[in-house]
Motif scaffolding. Sequence first.
Motif, short mmCIF file in Angstrom:
data_model
loop_
_atom_site.label_atom_id
_atom_site.label_comp_id
_atom_site.label_asym_id
_atom_site.label_seq_id
_atom_site.Cartn_x
_atom_site.Cartn_y
_atom_site.Cartn_z
N PHE A 13 -7.58 4.58 59.35
CA PHE A 13 -8.20 5.37 60.42
C PHE A 13 -8.31 6.79 59.90
O PHE A 13 -7.30 7.46 59.73
CB PHE A 13 -7.37 5.33 61.71
N ALA A 21 -3.34 2.04 58.63
CA ALA A 21 -2.73 1.15 59.62
C ALA A 21 -2.44 -0.23 59.02
O ALA A 21 -1.46 -0.87 59.36
CB ALA A 21 -3.65 1.02 60.84
N SER A 41 6.65 -0.79 67.08
CA SER A 41 5.44 -0.18 67.60
C SER A 41 4.78 0.69 66.52
O SER A 41 5.46 1.45 65.83
CB SER A 41 5.80 0.67 68.81
N GLY A 42 3.48 0.54 66.35
CA GLY A 42 2.74 1.39 65.43
C GLY A 42 2.71 0.90 63.99
O GLY A 42 2.16 1.57 63.12
N CYS A 43 3.27 -0.30 63.71
CA CYS A 43 3.33 -0.74 62.31
C CYS A 43 2.03 -1.39 61.86
O CYS A 43 1.88 -1.72 60.68
CB CYS A 43 4.52 -1.67 62.07
N GLY A 44 1.09 -1.61 62.78
CA GLY A 44 -0.22 -2.11 62.36
C GLY A 44 -0.54 -3.54 62.78
O GLY A 44 -1.55 -4.10 62.33
N LYS A 45 0.27 -4.12 63.66
CA LYS A 45 0.09 -5.52 64.05
C LYS A 45 -1.27 -5.74 64.74
O LYS A 45 -2.03 -6.62 64.35
CB LYS A 45 1.23 -5.95 65.00
N THR A 46 -1.54 -4.93 65.76
CA THR A 46 -2.78 -5.10 66.51
C THR A 46 -3.99 -4.82 65.62
O THR A 46 -4.99 -5.55 65.66
CB THR A 46 -2.80 -4.17 67.74
N THR A 47 -3.89 -3.79 64.79
CA THR A 47 -5.01 -3.46 63.90
C THR A 47 -5.33 -4.63 62.98
O THR A 47 -6.51 -4.97 62.79
CB THR A 47 -4.68 -2.19 63.09
#
Length: 366
Positions: A13, A21, A41-47
Amino acid sequence: MSALKIDALVKLFPGRDAVRAVDGVSLDVTEGELLVLLGPSGCGKTTLLRCIAGLEDAQEGRIMLDSKPVFDAATRLNVPTHKRDIGMVFQNYSLWPHMSVRRNVEYPLRARRFESGRRAARVDEVLGIVQCTHLADRLPSMLSGGQQQRIALARAMASKPAVMLLDEPLSNLDALLREELRSQLRLIHRDLGFTGIYVTHDQTEAFTLGTRVAVMNSGVIEQLGTASEVNARPQTEYVARFLGIRNALDISFDGAWTSAAGPLGGDLSLLGQGGDGLRIFVRPEDVLIAAAGKMVMSGAHLNLAGGVVEDSVQVGHEMTYMVRMGGTLMHVHRARAEGEFRPGEAVDLMLPHADVLLYKGGKLAR
Ligand SMILES: Nc1ncnc2c1ncn2[C@@H]1O[C@H](COP(=O)(O)OP(=O)(O)OP(=O)(O)O)[C@@H](O)[C@H]1O
Ligand SMILES: [Mg+2]
């Protein structure tokens, strides 16, 4: 056979606080496997999931779905989301509010041009699988959160996609319902053998559902293995900490072995020759405790002497102790049947070799 193959995927990003990400992820999900992505949280799973779904364009790497490339940065190939054979379930129940349950579940079948007789039969079938047949004619607003997630799951499964992507589907539910749906999902996966990636930051969920578990850290997969492999041998300190292995002791050798909790005694053979950056991790339930000077030595153990119980809590049949040892607090869980220790009591601790994880420079050393 590989249902989903990811090669060296990078998603950046851009901007003032540019984030990588997804930072060079390679993954191979075999048919019938439910692979869990576990990480904070924030480690890139959703991305990562969004890249697989085609909702996010990666800058580098390649994604193959069912042996066909759907994304390739090198050739600028990027198959749009609706042409990728995937089903998705997200954390927020994303049902279409103006459509009945039946219409919601039927939607992907219409999009894939199933003829109407087959559509109706398949809708009935998947509503049966998630035990929601009786809800077919309701609107989503007339459903509880748990029911909505079941319908979202049915909708994602309806067209038998090559891969299902599930992003924290249970995290908005209360604890009891979460547990119930988790077991149900496990059974559905066992019986139907669908292929999927399941994202969570909850260990219990990861280890109950995952055929394999990938632990993620800042866009990178730190460790990938079966639940028992990851649990028994966390390859990095990061994974050990993420799994909640609470006792971590810096150790060093200066003629004798010492640690943050004081001098180490017992059988020191597992520590080797010394060196820099050494740390041992041990789970609270693996630490043995005895009244000071009363430890019975049998088998190979490391010893820590001269502790004082600072707090003791009983939860059901288990005792939890916090033991002040030198400059640190050690956490100990034991069965209550083994005896009880009260605050202020002098105790020794013993760490069985088989349960001690030794790290050097952050990596598992034995
Ligand atoms: N659209 C975006 N623009 C800029 N940065 C983003 C965007 N989406 C995500 N990020 C950043 O990318 C990183 C990974 O985010 P991501 O949502 O993938 O994390 P996550 O592992 O799913 O976290 P959570 O468990 O909180 O859902 C974070 O640092 C996040 O701030
Ligand atoms: Mg997320």
